[in-house]
Scaffold this active site. Structure first.
Site, PDB file in Angstrom:
ATOM      1  N   GLY A  87       4.635  -7.240   4.434  1.00 17.55           N
ATOM      2  CA  GLY A  87       4.740  -8.234   3.357  1.00 17.55           C
ATOM      3  C   GLY A  87       5.992  -7.986   2.536  1.00 17.55           C
ATOM      4  O   GLY A  87       6.747  -8.915   2.204  1.00 17.55           O
TER       5      GLY A  87
ATOM      6  N   ILE B 145       1.559   3.277   6.930  1.00 15.33           N
ATOM      7  CA  ILE B 145       0.772   4.113   7.847  1.00 15.33           C
ATOM      8  C   ILE B 145       0.482   3.343   9.137  1.00 15.33           C
ATOM      9  O   ILE B 145       0.199   3.937  10.162  1.00 15.33           O
ATOM     10  CB  ILE B 145      -0.562   4.603   7.224  1.00 15.33           C
ATOM     11  CG1 ILE B 145      -1.524   3.443   6.925  1.00 15.33           C
ATOM     12  CG2 ILE B 145      -0.323   5.451   5.992  1.00 15.33           C
ATOM     13  CD1 ILE B 145      -2.962   3.869   6.737  1.00 15.33           C
ATOM     14  N   ASP B 146       0.538   1.998   9.060  1.00 14.58           N
ATOM     15  CA  ASP B 146       0.112   1.181  10.209  1.00 14.58           C
ATOM     16  C   ASP B 146       1.116   1.206  11.380  1.00 14.58           C
ATOM     17  O   ASP B 146       0.758   0.860  12.501  1.00 14.58           O
ATOM     18  CB  ASP B 146      -0.091  -0.278   9.773  1.00 14.58           C
ATOM     19  CG  ASP B 146      -1.107  -0.414   8.645  1.00 14.58           C
ATOM     20  OD1 ASP B 146      -1.949   0.490   8.505  1.00 14.58           O
ATOM     21  OD2 ASP B 146      -1.051  -1.409   7.911  1.00 14.58           O
TER      22      ASP B 146
ATOM     23  N   MET C 218      -8.010   3.084   9.655  1.00 15.65           N
ATOM     24  CA  MET C 218      -7.164   2.022   9.092  1.00 15.65           C
ATOM     25  C   MET C 218      -6.084   1.575  10.069  1.00 15.65           C
ATOM     26  O   MET C 218      -5.838   2.233  11.069  1.00 15.65           O
ATOM     27  CB  MET C 218      -6.492   2.513   7.809  1.00 15.65           C
ATOM     28  CG  MET C 218      -7.293   2.288   6.563  1.00 15.65           C
ATOM     29  SD  MET C 218      -6.260   2.682   5.137  1.00 15.65           S
ATOM     30  CE  MET C 218      -7.372   2.213   3.824  1.00 15.65           C
TER      31      MET C 218
ATOM     32  N   GLY D 222       0.841  -1.205   0.000  1.00 19.56           N
ATOM     33  CA  GLY D 222       0.000   0.000   0.000  1.00 19.56           C
ATOM     34  C   GLY D 222       0.870   1.247   0.000  1.00 19.56           C
ATOM     35  O   GLY D 222       1.904   1.278   0.657  1.00 19.56           O
TER      36      GLY D 222
ATOM     37  N   ARG E  39     -24.160   7.196  13.806  1.00 18.36           N
ATOM     38  CA  ARG E  39     -23.685   7.442  12.445  1.00 18.36           C
ATOM     39  C   ARG E  39     -22.244   6.940  12.317  1.00 18.36           C
ATOM     40  O   ARG E  39     -21.518   6.848  13.306  1.00 18.36           O
ATOM     41  CB  ARG E  39     -23.715   8.941  12.115  1.00 18.36           C
ATOM     42  CG  ARG E  39     -25.111   9.526  12.008  1.00 18.36           C
ATOM     43  CD  ARG E  39     -25.833   9.048  10.753  1.00 18.36           C
ATOM     44  NE  ARG E  39     -27.092   9.712  10.576  1.00 18.36           N
ATOM     45  CZ  ARG E  39     -28.253   9.298  11.100  1.00 18.36           C
ATOM     46  NH1 ARG E  39     -28.301   8.206  11.845  1.00 18.36           N
ATOM     47  NH2 ARG E  39     -29.369   9.964  10.864  1.00 18.36           N
TER      48      ARG E  39
ATOM     49  N   ARG F 134       0.460  -4.728  -4.727  1.00 13.60           N
ATOM     50  CA  ARG F 134       0.609  -5.775  -3.708  1.00 13.60           C
ATOM     51  C   ARG F 134       0.977  -7.078  -4.402  1.00 13.60           C
ATOM     52  O   ARG F 134       0.250  -7.542  -5.282  1.00 13.60           O
ATOM     53  CB  ARG F 134      -0.691  -5.942  -2.934  1.00 13.60           C
ATOM     54  CG  ARG F 134      -1.022  -4.732  -2.059  1.00 13.60           C
ATOM     55  CD  ARG F 134      -2.064  -5.084  -1.030  1.00 13.60           C
ATOM     56  NE  ARG F 134      -2.474  -3.911  -0.283  1.00 13.60           N
ATOM     57  CZ  ARG F 134      -1.818  -3.417   0.775  1.00 13.60           C
ATOM     58  NH1 ARG F 134      -0.714  -4.008   1.183  1.00 13.60           N
ATOM     59  NH2 ARG F 134      -2.264  -2.354   1.395  1.00 13.60           N
TER      60      ARG F 134
ATOM     61  N   GLU G 228      -9.954  -0.679  12.221  1.00 12.16           N
ATOM     62  CA  GLU G 228     -10.622  -1.604  11.293  1.00 12.16           C
ATOM     63  C   GLU G 228     -10.473  -3.064  11.729  1.00 12.16           C
ATOM     64  O   GLU G 228     -11.305  -3.899  11.401  1.00 12.16           O
ATOM     65  CB  GLU G 228     -10.094  -1.415   9.863  1.00 12.16           C
ATOM     66  CG  GLU G 228      -8.610  -1.692   9.705  1.00 12.16           C
ATOM     67  CD  GLU G 228      -8.121  -1.586   8.261  1.00 12.16           C
ATOM     68  OE1 GLU G 228      -8.938  -1.687   7.339  1.00 12.16           O
ATOM     69  OE2 GLU G 228      -6.901  -1.401   8.077  1.00 12.16           O
TER      70      GLU G 228
ATOM     71  N   GLN H 166      -6.561   8.447   4.398  1.00 15.50           N
ATOM     72  CA  GLN H 166      -5.500   8.386   5.408  1.00 15.50           C
ATOM     73  C   GLN H 166      -4.121   8.118   4.809  1.00 15.50           C
ATOM     74  O   GLN H 166      -3.103   8.284   5.465  1.00 15.50           O
ATOM     75  CB  GLN H 166      -5.826   7.292   6.440  1.00 15.50           C
ATOM     76  CG  GLN H 166      -6.996   7.658   7.321  1.00 15.50           C
ATOM     77  CD  GLN H 166      -7.603   6.438   7.999  1.00 15.50           C
ATOM     78  OE1 GLN H 166      -7.353   6.193   9.162  1.00 15.50           O
ATOM     79  NE2 GLN H 166      -8.373   5.673   7.262  1.00 15.50           N
TER      80      GLN H 166
HETATM   81  O1  F6P Z   1      -1.180  -1.328   5.222  1.00 14.92           O
HETATM   82  C1  F6P Z   1      -1.743  -0.102   4.931  1.00 14.92           C
HETATM   83  C2  F6P Z   1      -3.231  -0.232   4.765  1.00 14.92           C
HETATM   84  O2  F6P Z   1      -3.737   1.052   4.455  1.00 14.92           O
HETATM   85  C3  F6P Z   1      -3.969  -0.831   5.934  1.00 14.92           C
HETATM   86  O3  F6P Z   1      -4.157   0.086   6.971  1.00 14.92           O
HETATM   87  C4  F6P Z   1      -5.231  -1.284   5.270  1.00 14.92           C
HETATM   88  O4  F6P Z   1      -5.808  -2.361   5.974  1.00 14.92           O
HETATM   89  C5  F6P Z   1      -4.759  -1.740   3.921  1.00 14.92           C
HETATM   90  O5  F6P Z   1      -3.542  -1.068   3.682  1.00 14.92           O
HETATM   91  C6  F6P Z   1      -5.708  -1.450   2.788  1.00 14.92           C
HETATM   92  O6  F6P Z   1      -5.177  -2.016   1.644  1.00 14.92           O
HETATM   93  P1  F6P Z   1      -5.609  -1.704   0.146  1.00 14.92           P
HETATM   94  O7  F6P Z   1      -5.072  -0.365  -0.225  1.00 14.92           O
HETATM   95  O8  F6P Z   1      -5.008  -2.804  -0.629  1.00 14.92           O
HETATM   96  O9  F6P Z   1      -7.111  -1.689   0.138  1.00 14.92           O
END
Ligand code: F6P
Length: 358
Positions: free
Chosen positions: A113, A135-136, A178, A11, A275, A74, A231, A283
């Site tokens: 990964g 970002i994680d 996320m 990502g 909501r 990916r 999430e 993000q």
């Molecule tokens: O690893 C970064 C991330 O934005 C995660 O926070 C999220 O779960 C995932 O990538 C979303 O992946 P994609 O962009 O493949 O939908």
């Protein structure tokens, strides 16, 4: 002649370009016998020999630019050893491209990964240096990854904006953030945005506890409740399931994500209007924040120094405020999760933030 291959994988996030700029400036200010090969769309470019020859000029003016000038994709690690639809051996193919171009090293920018594949390439004899992107902020071996602070800023801004509308309408708002399997972004944005409840994968929640917090706030005359949910957040009940059972349960879930599931449950258990807001991929978008620009530049410069010293097989990392290096084999395959006992969790609890667990 120094020949460097570079790719961004997984990502995207803010500051990928800033980090590559750091590497290239770090090398090209000292020497000009450099060839830079930028692979398209991550490992895909290395597998299929798709690349552009770049010069230092291509890395000028990109400090503030989000996304990645190389493109990304990916390429799951678990499929790396499986031939592609035409029977191509991906690992052999990557090695072939590397040797065909007589690369001195490969600079890889990526998250979890990506690091597994980078380590595999190291095991296969390639010279690899990686930079910690996601970002994680879930990469093991580094306190920080670039992209994280920018994502926290964006998620915080979302919570800030929700505050005003939540107050006007006396509603419960769920903001889904996320972070994949970990809760670093949610924890930080939740605290920065003044969320009342923060739900993380690392601290399984009890829906009755959450309903209790909402009702207590209502009796105290508070007109709204804001829940920041990661999430990947999980209930206490689901946390008891085996991994496979939980995966099946998620696959059959009749709501699109955790926020929707929580909304249904909260609506049933309380009298409140609920909501949902999901900032999603915003993000990962836009310009990197100042912190990320500085951090990405520092790790890029550190990578340039390692390349100059011909020290390969490392991820550039940050430990206790210092930029350092960690062997790739120590990073690959490990996840850095939020420690439920960490000071930041305790401090949040002290000011009355609920993690939905007790
Ligand atoms: O690893 C970064 C991330 O934005 C995660 O926070 C999220 O779960 C995932 O990538 C979303 O992946 P994609 O962009 O493949 O939908």
């Amino acid at each position: 002649m120094l020949r460097i291959g570079m790719l961004t994988s997984g990502g995207d996030c803010q500051a990928l370009n800033a980090a590559m700029r750091g590497v290239v400036k770090g090398i090209c200010t000292k020497r000009d016998d450099v060839e830079i090969y930028g692979f398209e769309d991550g490992y895909k470019g290395l597998i299929y020999g798709k690349y552009h020859m770049l010069t230092a000029k291509d890395f000028s003016g990109i400090l503030t630019k989000g996304g990645t000038i190389l493109g990304t994709s990916r390429q799951p690690f678990k499929k790396m050893r499986i031939p592609d639809k035409d029977g191509l051996d991906k690992v052999e193919s990557m090695k072939h491209t590397y040797h065909k171009l007589s690369l001195n090293c490969l600079v890889v920018l990526g998250g979890n990964g990506t690091h597994k594949t980078a380590n595999l390439l190291r095991e296969e004899g390639l010279n690899v240096i990686t930079l910690p992107k996601t970002i994680d902020n879930d990469l093991w071996g580094t306190d920080m990854t670039f992209g994280f602070q920018s994502a926290v800023d964006i998620a915080t801004d979302t919570i800030d904006k929700i505050h005003t509308t939540a107050t006007s309408h006396s509603r419960v708002f769920i903001v889904e953030i996320m972070g994949h399997k970990v809760g670093h972004v949610t924890l930080h944005a939740g605290i920065a945005g003044g969320a009342d409840v923060i739900l993380l994968p690392e601290i399984p929640y009890d829906i009755d506890v959450i309903a209790g917090v909402i009702e207590k706030r209502a009796t105290q005359g508070k007109r709204f409740t804001i829940i920041a949910v990661a999430e990947g957040a999980i209930s206490k009940e689901d946390a008891k399931l085996k991994k496979k059972q939980y995966k099946e349960k998620l696959a059959n879930r009749n709501s699109p994500s955790i926020a929707y599931e929580l909304a249904q449950q909260i609506q049933k258990k309380t009298d409140q209007e609920v909501r949902i807001t999901i900032p999603g991929h915003t993000q990962r978008g836009g310009s990197p924040c100042a912190y990320d620009r500085v951090f990405a530049t520092r790790v890029g410069a550190a990578a340039a120094e390692l390349i100059e010293k011909e020290e390969y097989g490392y991820m550039i990392a940050s430990k206790n405020g210092k930029i350092t290096k960690v062997p790739l084999q120590e990073v690959a395959g490990k996840l850095k999760m939020v420690d439920p006992e960490a000071g930041i969790i305790q401090e949040a609890r002290t000011i009355g933030i609920s993690f939905g667990d007790k």
